[in-house]
Design a protein around this motif. Structure first.
Motif, PDB file in Angstrom:
ATOM      1  N   GLU A  59       1.682   4.368  -5.632  1.00 33.32           N
ATOM      2  CA  GLU A  59       0.632   4.965  -6.465  1.00 33.32           C
ATOM      3  C   GLU A  59       0.074   3.921  -7.432  1.00 33.32           C
ATOM      4  N   ASN A  60       0.949   3.153  -8.031  1.00 27.56           N
ATOM      5  CA  ASN A  60       0.525   2.126  -8.981  1.00 27.56           C
ATOM      6  C   ASN A  60      -0.300   1.042  -8.284  1.00 27.56           C
ATOM      7  N   ILE A  61       0.127   0.621  -7.103  1.00 25.42           N
ATOM      8  CA  ILE A  61      -0.595  -0.403  -6.334  1.00 25.42           C
ATOM      9  C   ILE A  61      -2.004   0.088  -5.990  1.00 25.42           C
ATOM     10  N   CYS A  62      -2.108   1.327  -5.530  1.00 24.58           N
ATOM     11  CA  CYS A  62      -3.411   1.873  -5.118  1.00 24.58           C
ATOM     12  C   CYS A  62      -4.350   2.081  -6.304  1.00 24.58           C
ATOM     13  N   GLN A  63      -3.792   2.459  -7.433  1.00 28.12           N
ATOM     14  CA  GLN A  63      -4.623   2.667  -8.624  1.00 28.12           C
ATOM     15  C   GLN A  63      -5.234   1.362  -9.119  1.00 28.12           C
ATOM     16  N   ASN A  64      -4.547   0.267  -8.890  1.00 26.86           N
ATOM     17  CA  ASN A  64      -5.006  -1.028  -9.401  1.00 26.86           C
ATOM     18  C   ASN A  64      -5.834  -1.836  -8.411  1.00 26.86           C
ATOM     19  N   ASP A  65      -5.890  -1.408  -7.162  1.00 29.27           N
ATOM     20  CA  ASP A  65      -6.594  -2.216  -6.153  1.00 29.27           C
ATOM     21  C   ASP A  65      -7.091  -1.317  -5.015  1.00 29.27           C
ATOM     22  N   ASP A  66      -8.409  -1.293  -4.806  1.00 28.36           N
ATOM     23  CA  ASP A  66      -8.997  -0.467  -3.743  1.00 28.36           C
ATOM     24  C   ASP A  66      -8.692  -0.984  -2.345  1.00 28.36           C
ATOM     25  N   LEU A  67      -8.158  -2.189  -2.246  1.00 27.32           N
ATOM     26  CA  LEU A  67      -7.805  -2.722  -0.929  1.00 27.32           C
ATOM     27  C   LEU A  67      -6.681  -1.906  -0.302  1.00 27.32           C
ATOM     28  N   PHE A  68      -5.885  -1.240  -1.147  1.00 30.16           N
ATOM     29  CA  PHE A  68      -4.700  -0.531  -0.676  1.00 30.16           C
ATOM     30  C   PHE A  68      -4.942   0.976  -0.600  1.00 30.16           C
ATOM     31  N   GLY A  69      -4.258   1.595   0.331  1.00 27.39           N
ATOM     32  CA  GLY A  69      -4.204   3.038   0.443  1.00 27.39           C
ATOM     33  C   GLY A  69      -2.780   3.444   0.733  1.00 27.39           C
ATOM     34  N   ALA A  70      -2.469   4.712   0.527  1.00 26.90           N
ATOM     35  CA  ALA A  70      -1.106   5.183   0.768  1.00 26.90           C
ATOM     36  C   ALA A  70      -1.126   6.622   1.243  1.00 26.90           C
ATOM     37  N   ILE A  71      -0.220   6.920   2.146  1.00 33.57           N
ATOM     38  CA  ILE A  71      -0.039   8.272   2.679  1.00 33.57           C
ATOM     39  C   ILE A  71       1.416   8.652   2.459  1.00 33.57           C
ATOM     40  N   ARG A  72       1.628   9.842   1.864  1.00 29.95           N
ATOM     41  CA  ARG A  72       3.002  10.307   1.659  1.00 29.95           C
ATOM     42  C   ARG A  72       3.264  11.504   2.561  1.00 29.95           C
ATOM     43  N   LEU A  73       4.250  11.365   3.439  1.00 24.74           N
ATOM     44  CA  LEU A  73       4.628  12.468   4.306  1.00 24.74           C
ATOM     45  C   LEU A  73       5.519  13.444   3.543  1.00 24.74           C
ATOM     46  N   ALA A  74       5.446  14.719   3.916  1.00 24.69           N
ATOM     47  CA  ALA A  74       6.153  15.765   3.182  1.00 24.69           C
ATOM     48  C   ALA A  74       7.668  15.611   3.256  1.00 24.69           C
ATOM     49  N   HIS A  75       8.153  15.037   4.355  1.00 19.28           N
ATOM     50  CA  HIS A  75       9.585  14.786   4.489  1.00 19.28           C
ATOM     51  C   HIS A  75       9.788  13.653   5.489  1.00 19.28           C
ATOM     52  N   ASN A  76      11.008  13.182   5.581  1.00 21.82           N
ATOM     53  CA  ASN A  76      11.317  12.078   6.476  1.00 21.82           C
ATOM     54  C   ASN A  76      11.224  12.538   7.925  1.00 21.82           C
ATOM     55  N   THR A  77      10.299  11.932   8.681  1.00 18.71           N
ATOM     56  CA  THR A  77      10.078  12.329  10.079  1.00 18.71           C
ATOM     57  C   THR A  77      10.484  11.245  11.061  1.00 18.71           C
ATOM     58  N   GLY A  78      10.847  10.062  10.564  1.00 16.27           N
ATOM     59  CA  GLY A  78      11.227   8.972  11.444  1.00 16.27           C
ATOM     60  C   GLY A  78      10.115   7.941  11.598  1.00 16.27           C
ATOM     61  N   HIS A  79      10.526   6.747  11.956  1.00 18.87           N
ATOM     62  CA  HIS A  79       9.611   5.607  12.033  1.00 18.87           C
ATOM     63  C   HIS A  79       8.430   5.854  12.965  1.00 18.87           C
ATOM     64  N   GLN A  80       8.682   6.430  14.152  1.00 14.81           N
ATOM     65  CA  GLN A  80       7.626   6.624  15.139  1.00 14.81           C
ATOM     66  C   GLN A  80       6.563   7.606  14.640  1.00 14.81           C
ATOM     67  N   ASN A  81       6.988   8.699  14.042  1.00 10.92           N
ATOM     68  CA  ASN A  81       6.032   9.669  13.513  1.00 10.92           C
ATOM     69  C   ASN A  81       5.265   9.116  12.316  1.00 10.92           C
ATOM     70  N   ALA A  82       5.922   8.323  11.487  1.00 11.73           N
ATOM     71  CA  ALA A  82       5.231   7.708  10.352  1.00 11.73           C
ATOM     72  C   ALA A  82       4.153   6.747  10.843  1.00 11.73           C
ATOM     73  N   LEU A  83       4.478   5.977  11.888  1.00  8.38           N
ATOM     74  CA  LEU A  83       3.473   5.094  12.489  1.00  8.38           C
ATOM     75  C   LEU A  83       2.276   5.897  12.980  1.00  8.38           C
ATOM     76  N   LEU A  84       2.563   6.963  13.708  1.00  3.67           N
ATOM     77  CA  LEU A  84       1.492   7.782  14.277  1.00  3.67           C
ATOM     78  C   LEU A  84       0.649   8.413  13.177  1.00  3.67           C
ATOM     79  N   ALA A  85       1.293   8.907  12.136  1.00 11.47           N
ATOM     80  CA  ALA A  85       0.566   9.532  11.036  1.00 11.47           C
ATOM     81  C   ALA A  85      -0.437   8.561  10.412  1.00 11.47           C
ATOM     82  N   GLY A  86       0.002   7.335  10.204  1.00  5.18           N
ATOM     83  CA  GLY A  86      -0.895   6.335   9.626  1.00  5.18           C
ATOM     84  C   GLY A  86      -2.056   6.002  10.552  1.00  5.18           C
ATOM     85  N   MET A  87      -1.766   5.822  11.830  1.00  2.00           N
ATOM     86  CA  MET A  87      -2.814   5.457  12.782  1.00  2.00           C
ATOM     87  C   MET A  87      -3.834   6.575  12.958  1.00  2.00           C
TER      88      MET A  87
END
Length: 319
Positions: A59-87
């Motif tokens: 949150e702090n990184i994104c507030q200070n620089d528009d180059l960055f974005g962040a997505i927070r998943l509701a719970h831990n779904t595993g590496h593969q699902n996190a990759l897919l969510a971002g893409m």
């Protein structure tokens, strides 16, 4: 020039997030200054339900620089699902996505070459580790077993490839059509069929912390890959059943002949050993069949693979 998004899944990476952000910003800024990518290009972190301060730092990184974005998943779904969510979140906002790990073990100096290959017409570029000399003996052994096991059972994957790849927007839209719950991207993406190539890179040591891919997670990933892309284990059960049926006929004939020749000798071993062997094989077969039934059960429910709880991102569509 192309709009390129970097997508980095992360889980409990509070020790590396700030350093990773600094290094990635320097790289992307250099590419923008050299007009290799557009100024709309971004770096997107996907927090896979971290329980440390990872999201607060993002949150702090994104507030200070528009180059960055962040997505927070509701719970831990595993590496593969996190990759897919971002893409899937950015597939309509860019020309291509490059996925890599937040600990930057994937060499970011290879990113300009990924982009060059994309501009040469490749929709999919898979990063391949040149060597694994910096890994422990156990990790190299378990990694080799993982790739060999996957290929043995028919789930064809690229050796020494660990989800460091570029996907064009066309490939991302094709990937979106694959709706299985048991997600194994290393097996799905080669099936897309668009023009692809590989790119070698040197794997770097982690900046801090420990790898989140334990042996148990690697075994689960292998099981998901095998059962999602191959029915060979079921075929092996059939072959085993035929072999044991033939063996039982031979033993039956042997028993009749021995009885006719008065050569039968009661023995504990000859009774117990076959029972243990056949019983073990039956339990193994039931376990394999159960694994496939469990996968079918999960797929038929059509439950969502992930839920996005929060998104910090300035959207600029290129389409």
């Amino acid at each position: 020039m192309k709009t390129i998004y970097l997508v980095l899944p992360c889980y409990n990476e509070e020790l590396v997030i700030n350093d990773s952000a600094v290094k990635l910003k320097q790289l992307m800024s250099n590419l923008m200054n050299k007009t290799k990518i557009t100024n709309n290009s971004k770096i997107i972190f996907v927090d896979d339900g971290s329980i440390d301060t990872t999201w607060n730092l993002l949150e702090n990184i994104c507030q200070n620089d528009d180059l960055f974005g962040a997505i927070r998943l509701a719970h831990n779904t595993g590496h593969q699902n996190a990759l897919l969510a971002g893409m899937m979140a950015v597939k309509d906002l860019c020309d291509a996505v490059i996925t890599l790990d937040a600990d930057l073990q994937h060499d970011i100096n290879a990113i300009p070459r990924f982009i060059e290959l994309f501009e040469e017409g490749y929709d999919i570029v898979n990063g391949i580790r040149k060597s694994r000399s910096k890994e422990s003996f156990f990790k190299k052994l378990s990694g080799d077993m993982f790739y060999n096991l996957m290929n043995l059972f028919g789930a064809k994957i690229i050796k020494n490839h660990a989800d460091y790849r570029l996907l064009s927007s066309r490939a991302l839209n094709a990937l979106a059509k694959y709706e299985e719950v048991n997600l194994f991207l290393r097996g799905i993406i080669p099936q897309i069929g668009f023009k692809s190539t590989t790119l070698e890179y040197e794997e770097k040591p982690r900046l801090a912390g420990e790898s989140k891919y334990s042996l148990s997670k690697m075994l689960k990933l292998a099981a998901d890959g095998i059962t999602s892309f191959s029915i060979r284990p079921l075929q092996l059960i059939t072959v085993s059943g035929i072999l044991f049926f033939v063996f039982s006929i031979i033993m039956f004939i042997y028993a009749i002949v021995a009885y006719a020749q008065n050569g039968t000798v009661p023995g504990w071993t000859s009774i117990v050993a076959p029972l243990w062997l056949i019983g073990g094989i039956q339990l193994l077969a039931l376990g394999i069949v159960g694994e496939y039934i469990g996968k079918i059960y999960l797929e038929t429910k059509h439950r969502p693979r992930y839920e996005i709880a929060e998104m910090l991102m300035t959207e600029t569509s290129v389409h």
